[in-house]
Design a protein around this motif. Structure first.
Motif, PDB file in Angstrom:
ATOM      1  N   LEU A 115      23.881   4.644  19.439  1.00  0.00           N
ATOM      2  CA  LEU A 115      24.161   5.513  20.704  1.00  0.00           C
ATOM      3  C   LEU A 115      22.588   6.240  20.957  1.00  0.00           C
ATOM      4  O   LEU A 115      22.271   7.186  20.198  1.00  0.00           O
ATOM      5  CB  LEU A 115      25.359   6.344  20.735  1.00  0.00           C
ATOM      6  N   GLY A 116      22.208   5.932  21.819  1.00  0.00           N
ATOM      7  CA  GLY A 116      20.916   6.681  22.203  1.00  0.00           C
ATOM      8  C   GLY A 116      19.731   6.402  21.478  1.00  0.00           C
ATOM      9  O   GLY A 116      19.675   5.772  20.363  1.00  0.00           O
ATOM     10  N   LEU A 117      18.394   7.286  21.744  1.00  0.00           N
ATOM     11  CA  LEU A 117      17.102   6.972  21.088  1.00  0.00           C
ATOM     12  C   LEU A 117      16.848   8.403  21.051  1.00  0.00           C
ATOM     13  O   LEU A 117      15.443   8.642  21.305  1.00  0.00           O
ATOM     14  CB  LEU A 117      16.280   5.996  21.884  1.00  0.00           C
ATOM     15  N   ASP A 118      17.508   9.418  20.614  1.00  0.00           N
ATOM     16  CA  ASP A 118      17.066  10.715  20.460  1.00  0.00           C
ATOM     17  C   ASP A 118      16.127  10.962  19.372  1.00  0.00           C
ATOM     18  O   ASP A 118      16.434  10.240  18.236  1.00  0.00           O
ATOM     19  CB  ASP A 118      18.187  11.627  20.318  1.00  0.00           C
ATOM     20  N   ASN A 133      30.389   3.492  12.324  1.00  0.00           N
ATOM     21  CA  ASN A 133      29.472   2.390  11.141  1.00  0.00           C
ATOM     22  C   ASN A 133      29.894   2.761   9.788  1.00  0.00           C
ATOM     23  O   ASN A 133      29.863   1.668   9.056  1.00  0.00           O
ATOM     24  CB  ASN A 133      28.203   2.935  11.378  1.00  0.00           C
ATOM     25  N   VAL A 134      30.029   3.938   9.131  1.00  0.00           N
ATOM     26  CA  VAL A 134      30.247   4.361   7.923  1.00  0.00           C
ATOM     27  C   VAL A 134      31.596   4.317   7.453  1.00  0.00           C
ATOM     28  O   VAL A 134      32.252   3.560   6.908  1.00  0.00           O
ATOM     29  CB  VAL A 134      29.371   5.545   7.407  1.00  0.00           C
ATOM     30  N   LEU A 135      32.378   5.646   8.205  1.00  0.00           N
ATOM     31  CA  LEU A 135      33.586   5.625   7.808  1.00  0.00           C
ATOM     32  C   LEU A 135      34.566   4.623   8.144  1.00  0.00           C
ATOM     33  O   LEU A 135      35.497   4.439   7.627  1.00  0.00           O
ATOM     34  CB  LEU A 135      34.198   7.243   8.341  1.00  0.00           C
ATOM     35  N   GLY A 181      16.807   7.661  14.578  1.00  0.00           N
ATOM     36  CA  GLY A 181      17.271   8.656  13.199  1.00  0.00           C
ATOM     37  C   GLY A 181      18.914   8.405  13.099  1.00  0.00           C
ATOM     38  O   GLY A 181      19.354   8.281  11.968  1.00  0.00           O
ATOM     39  N   GLY A 182      19.581   8.633  14.250  1.00  0.00           N
ATOM     40  CA  GLY A 182      20.888   8.744  13.855  1.00  0.00           C
ATOM     41  C   GLY A 182      21.598   7.297  13.328  1.00  0.00           C
ATOM     42  O   GLY A 182      22.485   7.218  12.611  1.00  0.00           O
ATOM     43  N   TYR A 183      21.111   6.223  14.115  1.00  0.00           N
ATOM     44  CA  TYR A 183      21.616   5.072  13.810  1.00  0.00           C
ATOM     45  C   TYR A 183      20.867   4.462  12.429  1.00  0.00           C
ATOM     46  O   TYR A 183      21.636   3.863  11.565  1.00  0.00           O
ATOM     47  CB  TYR A 183      21.123   3.938  14.708  1.00  0.00           C
ATOM     48  N   ASN A 184      19.694   4.704  12.224  1.00  0.00           N
ATOM     49  CA  ASN A 184      19.039   4.644  10.865  1.00  0.00           C
ATOM     50  C   ASN A 184      20.077   5.102   9.654  1.00  0.00           C
ATOM     51  O   ASN A 184      20.232   4.629   8.623  1.00  0.00           O
ATOM     52  CB  ASN A 184      17.698   5.233  10.795  1.00  0.00           C
ATOM     53  N   ALA A 185      20.245   6.241  10.027  1.00  0.00           N
ATOM     54  CA  ALA A 185      20.880   7.120   8.957  1.00  0.00           C
ATOM     55  C   ALA A 185      22.353   6.523   8.626  1.00  0.00           C
ATOM     56  O   ALA A 185      22.598   6.323   7.673  1.00  0.00           O
ATOM     57  CB  ALA A 185      21.201   8.888   9.455  1.00  0.00           C
ATOM     58  N   ALA A 186      22.872   5.963   9.715  1.00  0.00           N
ATOM     59  CA  ALA A 186      24.364   5.519   9.613  1.00  0.00           C
ATOM     60  C   ALA A 186      24.351   4.187   8.764  1.00  0.00           C
ATOM     61  O   ALA A 186      25.040   3.892   8.065  1.00  0.00           O
ATOM     62  CB  ALA A 186      24.911   5.322  11.065  1.00  0.00           C
ATOM     63  N   LYS A 187      23.256   3.282   9.360  1.00  0.00           N
ATOM     64  CA  LYS A 187      23.134   1.856   8.776  1.00  0.00           C
ATOM     65  C   LYS A 187      22.776   2.084   7.352  1.00  0.00           C
ATOM     66  O   LYS A 187      22.837   1.201   6.402  1.00  0.00           O
ATOM     67  CB  LYS A 187      22.363   1.187   9.653  1.00  0.00           C
ATOM     68  N   HIS A 188      21.809   2.975   7.000  1.00  0.00           N
ATOM     69  CA  HIS A 188      21.404   3.337   5.534  1.00  0.00           C
ATOM     70  C   HIS A 188      22.733   3.510   4.714  1.00  0.00           C
ATOM     71  O   HIS A 188      22.791   2.995   3.600  1.00  0.00           O
ATOM     72  CB  HIS A 188      20.137   4.434   5.351  1.00  0.00           C
ATOM     73  N   ASP A 245      26.553  15.270  18.570  1.00  0.00           N
ATOM     74  CA  ASP A 245      28.052  14.481  18.901  1.00  0.00           C
ATOM     75  C   ASP A 245      27.720  12.926  18.807  1.00  0.00           C
ATOM     76  O   ASP A 245      28.537  12.178  18.178  1.00  0.00           O
ATOM     77  CB  ASP A 245      28.575  14.693  20.138  1.00  0.00           C
ATOM     78  N   LEU A 246      26.848  12.276  19.351  1.00  0.00           N
ATOM     79  CA  LEU A 246      26.588  11.154  18.907  1.00  0.00           C
ATOM     80  C   LEU A 246      26.200  10.481  17.679  1.00  0.00           C
ATOM     81  O   LEU A 246      26.630   9.403  17.092  1.00  0.00           O
ATOM     82  CB  LEU A 246      24.877  10.699  19.857  1.00  0.00           C
ATOM     83  N   TRP A 247      25.285  11.480  17.063  1.00  0.00           N
ATOM     84  CA  TRP A 247      25.391  11.129  15.364  1.00  0.00           C
ATOM     85  C   TRP A 247      26.733  10.989  14.644  1.00  0.00           C
ATOM     86  O   TRP A 247      26.930  10.332  14.031  1.00  0.00           O
ATOM     87  CB  TRP A 247      24.467  12.447  14.605  1.00  0.00           C
ATOM     88  N   GLN A 248      27.662  11.925  14.892  1.00  0.00           N
ATOM     89  CA  GLN A 248      28.787  12.096  14.467  1.00  0.00           C
ATOM     90  C   GLN A 248      29.764  10.721  14.732  1.00  0.00           C
ATOM     91  O   GLN A 248      30.204  10.036  14.056  1.00  0.00           O
ATOM     92  CB  GLN A 248      29.620  13.173  14.859  1.00  0.00           C
ATOM     93  N   ARG A 249      29.511  10.296  16.042  1.00  0.00           N
ATOM     94  CA  ARG A 249      30.244   9.125  16.652  1.00  0.00           C
ATOM     95  C   ARG A 249      29.621   7.807  15.711  1.00  0.00           C
ATOM     96  O   ARG A 249      30.586   6.917  15.261  1.00  0.00           O
ATOM     97  CB  ARG A 249      30.181   8.785  17.707  1.00  0.00           C
ATOM     98  N   MET A 250      28.302   7.693  15.547  1.00  0.00           N
ATOM     99  CA  MET A 250      27.757   6.495  14.855  1.00  0.00           C
ATOM    100  C   MET A 250      28.171   6.451  13.388  1.00  0.00           C
ATOM    101  O   MET A 250      28.473   5.472  13.139  1.00  0.00           O
ATOM    102  CB  MET A 250      26.430   6.557  14.973  1.00  0.00           C
TER     103      MET A 250
END
Length: 244
Positions: A83-86, A103-105, A142-149, A94-99
């Motif tokens: 979600l997004g490219l912030d 993806n993780v939980l 960053g948000g997607y990277n963090a979730a996928k890592h 909120d987008l980080w939380q959703r990702m």
């Protein structure tokens, strides 16, 4: 011998739907889960599968889903997304939380719930659809990277924890695949989504689905730990050859 059962999350479109089709062709009974039940039902009907509503971010939904599954020989954790490219400085938490939640939980919720079924099968498999973003960070991701890592880490830990159990674990990390992924990431902005794949030839969902089916049909003693799949036109998360 009875047919094996595969469970695929996020199966209403894209890689999930293609994986469901490929696994049905490989001889699996397929249980498909997703939030968009109308589209899910269409995919299931086309392959003779079973469609069940599933929101991997909701514990009650996961429990209701897994209670109906019964036998499970293969779990494909495909539900996820960006979600997004912030930037980090401008992060929408909120987008980080959703990702992180999907993806993780989400992967943890479904895997935890179905693990007893996988062990009981005597030859279970967990396939997690990660991303090249899970080992190659890039600005704006960053948000997607963090979730996928994090998803990659939990997958590798799961493999270690299940050593000695009759369950194999595989991580499949695609590069650029043209599905609804970018359309979702950019909240329906078609022009922005199309620009992601402009001037190059991306993978399609069926490319990943064929790999999932191949992994799923290896002999019981063979574990495919990790596969990264990219188009010929891509040599890194943001290193892409584009033709004018």
């Amino acid at each position: 011998m009875s047919r094996k059962t595969a469970v695929v999350t996020g199966a209403s479109s894209g890689i999930g739907a293609a994986a469901a089709r490929a696994l049905a062709e490989a001889g699996f009974d397929v249980v498909l889960g997703a939030r968009r039940t109308d589209r899910l039902a269409e995919v299931a009907a086309a392959i003779g599968g079973t469609a069940l509503p599933l929101d991997v971010t909701d514990e009650d939904s996961v429990n209701a889903f897994t209670e109906q599954v019964g036998r499970c020989d293969l779990l494909v954790n495909n539900a996820g997304g960006a979600l997004g490219l912030d930037s980090i400085a401008g992060a929408d938490l909120d987008l980080w939380q959703r990702m992180y939640d999907v993806n993780v939980l989400g992967t943890v919720r479904v895997t935890k719930a179905l693990l007893p079924n996988l062990v009981a099968s005597g030859d279970g498999q967990v396939v997690v659809i990660g991303s090249i973003a899970g080992h190659q960070p890039y600005p704006g991701g960053g948000g997607y990277n963090a979730a996928k890592h994090a998803e990659a880490a939990l997958t590798r830990v799961l493999r270690m924890e299940l050593l000695g159990e009759p369950v194999r674990v595989c991580e499949i990390d695609p590069g650029l695949v043209e599905t609804e992924f970018s359309l979702v990431r950019f909240e329906g902005d078609r022009e922005r989504a199309d620009a992601v794949y402009a001037g190059m030839t991306p993978l399609v969902a069926e490319d990943i689905a064929e790999t999932i089916a191949w992994v799923a049909t290896r002999p019981a003693h063979v574990n495919i730990d990790q596969i990264t799949i990219t188009p010929r036109d891509q040599a890194g998360a943001q290193l892409v050859h584009r033709r004018k």
